[in-house]
Design an enzyme around this catalytic site. Structure first.
Site, PDB file in Angstrom:
ATOM      1  N   GLY A  28      81.106 -17.017  88.759  1.00  0.00           N
ATOM      2  CA  GLY A  28      79.865 -16.374  89.190  1.00  0.00           C
ATOM      3  C   GLY A  28      80.133 -15.234  90.144  1.00  0.00           C
ATOM      4  N   GLY A  33      83.878  -5.805  87.687  1.00  0.00           N
ATOM      5  CA  GLY A  33      85.109  -6.312  87.070  1.00  0.00           C
ATOM      6  C   GLY A  33      84.780  -7.315  85.970  1.00  0.00           C
ATOM      7  N   HIS A  34      83.831  -8.209  86.243  1.00  0.00           N
ATOM      8  CA  HIS A  34      83.403  -9.157  85.205  1.00  0.00           C
ATOM      9  C   HIS A  34      82.728  -8.417  84.052  1.00  0.00           C
ATOM     10  CE1 HIS A  34      83.299 -11.826  88.887  1.00  0.00           C
ATOM     11  NE2 HIS A  34      84.077 -12.517  88.085  1.00  0.00           N
ATOM     12  N   GLN A  58      90.324 -25.966  92.231  1.00  0.00           N
ATOM     13  CA  GLN A  58      91.279 -24.896  92.520  1.00  0.00           C
ATOM     14  C   GLN A  58      91.199 -24.390  93.956  1.00  0.00           C
ATOM     15  OE1 GLN A  58      89.341 -22.455  89.321  1.00  0.00           O
ATOM     16  NE2 GLN A  58      89.828 -20.734  90.651  1.00  0.00           N
ATOM     17  N   GLU A 146      93.420  -8.769  84.801  1.00  0.00           N
ATOM     18  CA  GLU A 146      94.793  -8.637  85.316  1.00  0.00           C
ATOM     19  C   GLU A 146      94.836  -8.717  86.841  1.00  0.00           C
ATOM     20  OE1 GLU A 146      96.535  -5.072  83.756  1.00  0.00           O
ATOM     21  OE2 GLU A 146      96.834  -5.968  81.770  1.00  0.00           O
ATOM     22  N   LYS A 147      93.696  -8.587  87.481  1.00  0.00           N
ATOM     23  CA  LYS A 147      93.645  -8.688  88.946  1.00  0.00           C
ATOM     24  C   LYS A 147      94.283 -10.003  89.405  1.00  0.00           C
ATOM     25  CE  LYS A 147      91.491  -8.856  93.113  1.00  0.00           C
ATOM     26  NZ  LYS A 147      91.275 -10.277  93.142  1.00  0.00           N
ATOM     27  N   ASP A 148      93.963 -11.108  88.712  1.00  0.00           N
ATOM     28  CA  ASP A 148      94.590 -12.404  88.999  1.00  0.00           C
ATOM     29  C   ASP A 148      95.793 -12.540  88.062  1.00  0.00           C
ATOM     30  OD1 ASP A 148      92.714 -13.549  91.008  1.00  0.00           O
ATOM     31  OD2 ASP A 148      91.302 -13.232  89.387  1.00  0.00           O
ATOM     32  N   VAL A 174      89.556  -3.543  87.559  1.00  0.00           N
ATOM     33  CA  VAL A 174      88.579  -2.487  87.868  1.00  0.00           C
ATOM     34  C   VAL A 174      88.632  -2.227  89.374  1.00  0.00           C
ATOM     35  CG1 VAL A 174      86.134  -1.827  87.798  1.00  0.00           C
ATOM     36  CG2 VAL A 174      87.118  -3.212  85.950  1.00  0.00           C
TER      37      VAL A 174
HETATM   38  O1  PAF Z   1      89.364 -16.266  87.738  1.00  0.00           O
HETATM   39  C1  PAF Z   1      88.437 -17.070  87.968  1.00  0.00           C
HETATM   40  O2  PAF Z   1      87.300 -16.707  88.257  1.00  0.00           O
HETATM   41  C2  PAF Z   1      88.728 -18.564  87.896  1.00  0.00           C
HETATM   42  O3  PAF Z   1      90.001 -18.870  88.369  1.00  0.00           O
HETATM   43  C3  PAF Z   1      88.498 -19.158  86.497  1.00  0.00           C
HETATM   44  C4  PAF Z   1      89.463 -18.569  85.476  1.00  0.00           C
HETATM   45  C5  PAF Z   1      87.063 -18.906  86.048  1.00  0.00           C
HETATM   46  C6  PAF Z   1      88.732 -20.673  86.537  1.00  0.00           C
HETATM   47  O4  PAF Z   1      87.880 -21.303  87.431  1.00  0.00           O
END
Ligand code: PAF
Length: 277
Positions: A28, A33-34, A58, A146-148, A174
């Site tokens: 969310g 970027g999303h 996480q 690619e940011k993560d 982005v």
């Molecule tokens: O990159 C994220 O927003 C999260 O790590 C993901 C891939 C949605 C998993 O919770």
């Protein structure tokens, strides 16, 4: 657009989809970027699913799970405007039916370096929820930023090592016009922090320029570190030059500069592809 909050509704909507189905997984607080992920997926998929779930697995005990931004209504409107077919926004018990899962994905040695060294267990939590969401959505393709970069690398490794039948597609980061990588956590930055945070993209650019000038890995890292060290309010966590799959620094050819730093109370990450000349 359908908004499903339980797995039964998701399965029913998914059963009506034909052709290539893509998924964009998010926590969310959607930003441009999303939107870039959604557009990349939309361009090639017949149907597009976006998931919105802030995954507690996480987050470490001292991390920002409680205060992570939750903006579901605005997120749903962004998805509608972007032509998404189905939003899956489940509650915690819909994903983790028995509370804490007894079985998790073991993300292996690649998850113990860089982000994983600072955030033990983080990638086990990421891969566990990603695998669950792949199973629930039965997507043909999944798009990640690619940011993560370490997350993307580990998701690719999981899919390959566990023979998960999905194509993983990475989408370039982005950035704001001044170079700051978009992140849901940028909203935590004060105006002064926001200015200081520009040390991260500056460091990456300085490192890339040194690498491309043929100065070698050490000089590239030194150039990048100088930018961080010269910026008050930015505390470096790591800055490394790796090969494209996060292995040891290559002598020449494609490489990746990865950085994490604390800016005020906010931890930011960024990375850049570089070519060691
Ligand atoms: O990159 C994220 O927003 C999260 O790590 C993901 C891939 C949605 C998993 O919770």
């Amino acid at each position: 657009m359908i908004v499903a909050t339980d797995r039964g509704d998701l399965a029913a909507a998914r059963a009506r989809m034909t052709g290539r189905v893509a998924v964009v997984m998010t926590m969310g607080a959607l930003h441009a970027g999303h939107a870039a992920l959604i557009r990349a997926a939309r361009a090639v998929a017949d149907h597009l699913i976006v998931t919105i779930f802030v995954n507690p697995l996480q987050f470490g005990p001292s991390e920002d799970f409680g205060r992570y931004p939750r903006t579901v209504e605005a997120d749903v409107e962004i998805c509608r405007a972007e032509g998404v077919d189905l939003v899956f926004a489940p509650a915690h018990q819909e994903i983790y039916r028995d509370g804490e899962p007894r079985v998790r994905v073991d993300s292996g040695p690649l998850a113990t370096i860089l982000e994983g060294a600072s955030r033990p267990g983080h990638f086990d939590g990421v891969l566990t929820v990603v695998l669950k969401l792949l199973n629930l959505t039965r997507a043909d393709a999944a798009y990640f930023g690619e940011k993560d970069y370490q997350q993307l690398t580990l998701i690719r490794a999981m899919v390959r090592d566990l023979d998960v039948p999905v194509e993983i597609i990475g989408v370039p980061t982005v950035r704001e016009p001044d170079g700051l990588a978009l992140s849901s956590r940028n909203r935590y930055l004060s105006p002064a922090d926001r200015t200081a945070a520009l040390a991260l993209p500056r460091a990456l650019r300085a490192g890339a320029a040194a690498a491309e000038a043929g100065l070698g890995g050490d000089r590239s890292l030194a150039a990048a570190r100088t930018e961080i060290a010269g910026t008050p309010g930015v505390v470096l966590d790591y800055l490394e030059l790796t090969d494209p799959v996060l292995g040891p620094t290559p002598v020449r050819g494609p490489a990746r500069l990865v950085v994490a730093a604390r800016v005020g109370a906010t931890r930011l990450i960024d990375n850049l592809a570089v070519e060691l000349g």
